[in-house]
Design a protein around this motif. Sequence first.
Motif, mmCIF file in Angstrom:
data_model
loop_
_atom_site.group_PDB
_atom_site.id
_atom_site.type_symbol
_atom_site.label_atom_id
_atom_site.label_comp_id
_atom_site.label_asym_id
_atom_site.label_seq_id
_atom_site.Cartn_x
_atom_site.Cartn_y
_atom_site.Cartn_z
ATOM 1 N N ALA A 137 0.837 -1.202 0.000
ATOM 2 C CA ALA A 137 0.000 0.000 0.000
ATOM 3 C C ALA A 137 0.868 1.247 0.000
ATOM 4 O O ALA A 137 0.530 2.257 -0.639
ATOM 5 C CB ALA A 137 -0.927 -0.013 1.210
ATOM 6 N N GLN A 172 -0.846 -8.199 -2.185
ATOM 7 C CA GLN A 172 -1.241 -6.816 -2.406
ATOM 8 C C GLN A 172 -2.367 -6.374 -1.470
ATOM 9 O O GLN A 172 -3.430 -6.986 -1.402
ATOM 10 C CB GLN A 172 -1.694 -6.624 -3.860
ATOM 11 C CG GLN A 172 -2.144 -5.221 -4.202
ATOM 12 C CD GLN A 172 -0.998 -4.228 -4.203
ATOM 13 O OE1 GLN A 172 0.012 -4.442 -4.865
ATOM 14 N NE2 GLN A 172 -1.145 -3.133 -3.466
ATOM 15 N N ILE A 218 -5.147 -3.645 -0.657
ATOM 16 C CA ILE A 218 -5.955 -2.632 -1.317
ATOM 17 C C ILE A 218 -6.902 -2.009 -0.304
ATOM 18 O O ILE A 218 -7.629 -2.711 0.404
ATOM 19 C CB ILE A 218 -6.767 -3.228 -2.487
ATOM 20 C CG1 ILE A 218 -5.834 -3.803 -3.561
ATOM 21 C CG2 ILE A 218 -7.715 -2.186 -3.079
ATOM 22 C CD1 ILE A 218 -4.967 -2.767 -4.249
ATOM 23 N N ASP A 259 -10.202 0.510 0.299
ATOM 24 C CA ASP A 259 -11.361 0.987 -0.473
ATOM 25 C C ASP A 259 -12.262 1.895 0.357
ATOM 26 O O ASP A 259 -13.455 2.030 0.065
ATOM 27 C CB ASP A 259 -12.163 -0.192 -1.026
ATOM 28 C CG ASP A 259 -12.860 -1.003 0.059
ATOM 29 O OD1 ASP A 259 -12.606 -0.736 1.249
ATOM 30 O OD2 ASP A 259 -13.648 -1.896 -0.286
ATOM 31 N N ASP A 263 -7.861 3.460 -2.506
ATOM 32 C CA ASP A 263 -6.951 3.396 -3.643
ATOM 33 C C ASP A 263 -7.614 3.809 -4.946
ATOM 34 O O ASP A 263 -6.963 4.386 -5.821
ATOM 35 C CB ASP A 263 -6.374 1.986 -3.766
ATOM 36 C CG ASP A 263 -5.326 1.721 -2.700
ATOM 37 O OD1 ASP A 263 -4.395 2.526 -2.591
ATOM 38 O OD2 ASP A 263 -5.440 0.729 -1.958
ATOM 39 N N THR A 292 -6.047 5.282 -10.432
ATOM 40 C CA THR A 292 -5.658 3.988 -10.994
ATOM 41 C C THR A 292 -4.698 4.137 -12.178
ATOM 42 O O THR A 292 -4.413 3.161 -12.868
ATOM 43 C CB THR A 292 -6.906 3.206 -11.453
ATOM 44 O OG1 THR A 292 -7.649 4.011 -12.393
ATOM 45 C CG2 THR A 292 -7.800 2.865 -10.272
ATOM 46 N N ARG A 316 -9.919 -9.026 -4.250
ATOM 47 C CA ARG A 316 -9.857 -7.569 -4.093
ATOM 48 C C ARG A 316 -8.669 -6.998 -4.859
ATOM 49 O O ARG A 316 -8.785 -5.938 -5.506
ATOM 50 C CB ARG A 316 -9.771 -7.189 -2.619
ATOM 51 C CG ARG A 316 -9.765 -5.675 -2.407
ATOM 52 C CD ARG A 316 -9.768 -5.302 -0.949
ATOM 53 N NE ARG A 316 -11.011 -5.687 -0.298
ATOM 54 C CZ ARG A 316 -11.306 -5.388 0.964
ATOM 55 N NH1 ARG A 316 -10.451 -4.714 1.700
ATOM 56 N NH2 ARG A 316 -12.448 -5.777 1.493
ATOM 57 N N ALA A 317 -7.539 -7.682 -4.807
ATOM 58 C CA ALA A 317 -6.376 -7.209 -5.557
ATOM 59 C C ALA A 317 -6.672 -7.195 -7.053
ATOM 60 O O ALA A 317 -6.295 -6.264 -7.765
ATOM 61 C CB ALA A 317 -5.167 -8.100 -5.261
ATOM 62 N N PHE A 363 -8.920 -4.202 -8.184
ATOM 63 C CA PHE A 363 -8.178 -2.957 -8.387
ATOM 64 C C PHE A 363 -7.295 -3.060 -9.620
ATOM 65 O O PHE A 363 -7.246 -2.127 -10.447
ATOM 66 C CB PHE A 363 -7.332 -2.632 -7.154
ATOM 67 C CG PHE A 363 -6.595 -1.332 -7.288
ATOM 68 C CD1 PHE A 363 -7.236 -0.129 -7.063
ATOM 69 C CD2 PHE A 363 -5.252 -1.311 -7.659
ATOM 70 C CE1 PHE A 363 -6.559 1.081 -7.206
ATOM 71 C CE2 PHE A 363 -4.572 -0.116 -7.803
ATOM 72 C CZ PHE A 363 -5.231 1.087 -7.573
#
Length: 359
Positions: A156, A177, A179, A181, A282, A287, A308-309, A312
């Motif tokens: 992160a 990773q 993430i 949100d 994020d 992005t 989730r990774a 993103f």
Amino acid sequence: MFAAVITAAAGTAVAAPVAGLLARRAIVRSGNARRLRITGARGVDEQDFVRIGGLEQWISVRGEDRANPVVVELHGGPGSSNAILAGVSRSWERHVTLVRWDMRGTGKTLRRSGADGQGELSFDRLVRDAVEVVEHIRERLGVRRVVLLGCSFGSAIAMRVARSRPDLVGAYVGTDQKIFDGGRDTSDHFAALDRLERAGKKKEAAAVREMGPDQRAWSAEQFSHFSRFASATDPHTFAAMKSVVMKSLWYSPLHSLREIVTFFRSFMVSAAVLPGTARLDDWADGTLFDVPFFVVQGACDLVNTPARARAFFDDVRAPVKEFTLIEDAGHFAVYRRPDLFLDLLLTRVLPTLPDAPRR
């Protein structure tokens, strides 16, 4: 973040007679120290304290050829130093110069100045520190850009450096990773609660139920409790802690017995960072990345889920991007399979660097 789980994973080891454990530790550490030696004229093996963000922070620089690309690794946790994993990643150092840094509140940096001497412990401060570390390494090694490798919580931080300072970063690699949100997705909370209930852990399930799904209301202690409960009910993560993390910590030739104590203390000190991350988002931060963007995730990771990774990652716009799953692995996937990760570095990541050496 994982201190209590690592402690539990160590339970079977400490059940053996102490004298036998220490004798075995001395023998294995001696062998590990020999394997870690870098003796070639073109190599580098330096560990020292550098003033970063007004605080003396520990940085290690290791590799067998100074002409190799530089990888700066940001560890997870917060508070989970990757310096203990030097033996696991030893083969990487034939192909890259690997830089490790104990963030403020962590490991050798924590031991240097003590808990009260760590200064500001916040996510933003860690990001600013990371930028300073990369700038220092660029000057120290004479390179224009580095490969930024972010591990779990460190991903992160690394992702924000890669997004905001592409002039410093040749490629971004996120492992396990993390993430953020802004607290919209509460599935991790309910998944952990379900695992606890199915495991019959009534006390832990009650604690998770009581803290509720909104992390924006959690204290540092509640963040730590949730991480412990979620990790302990993830069989792949628990196995990695026993076979990789705890084993590496116990046999690390770079760490004394007192520094093992500091390793565990780092999680408690660094937990102060966590409440400030609950509102991070994020997607809102952006992005668009101007550097190659790679994510390597354990297919069975229940701590930072690949779903989730991937969500993103699918929205990321970058010159090159690639998402890799390591099958039959959870958290710490690249350290469970350092051979696979090295192959990814050599065949996918390093070739994207504009000044990559020919092989």
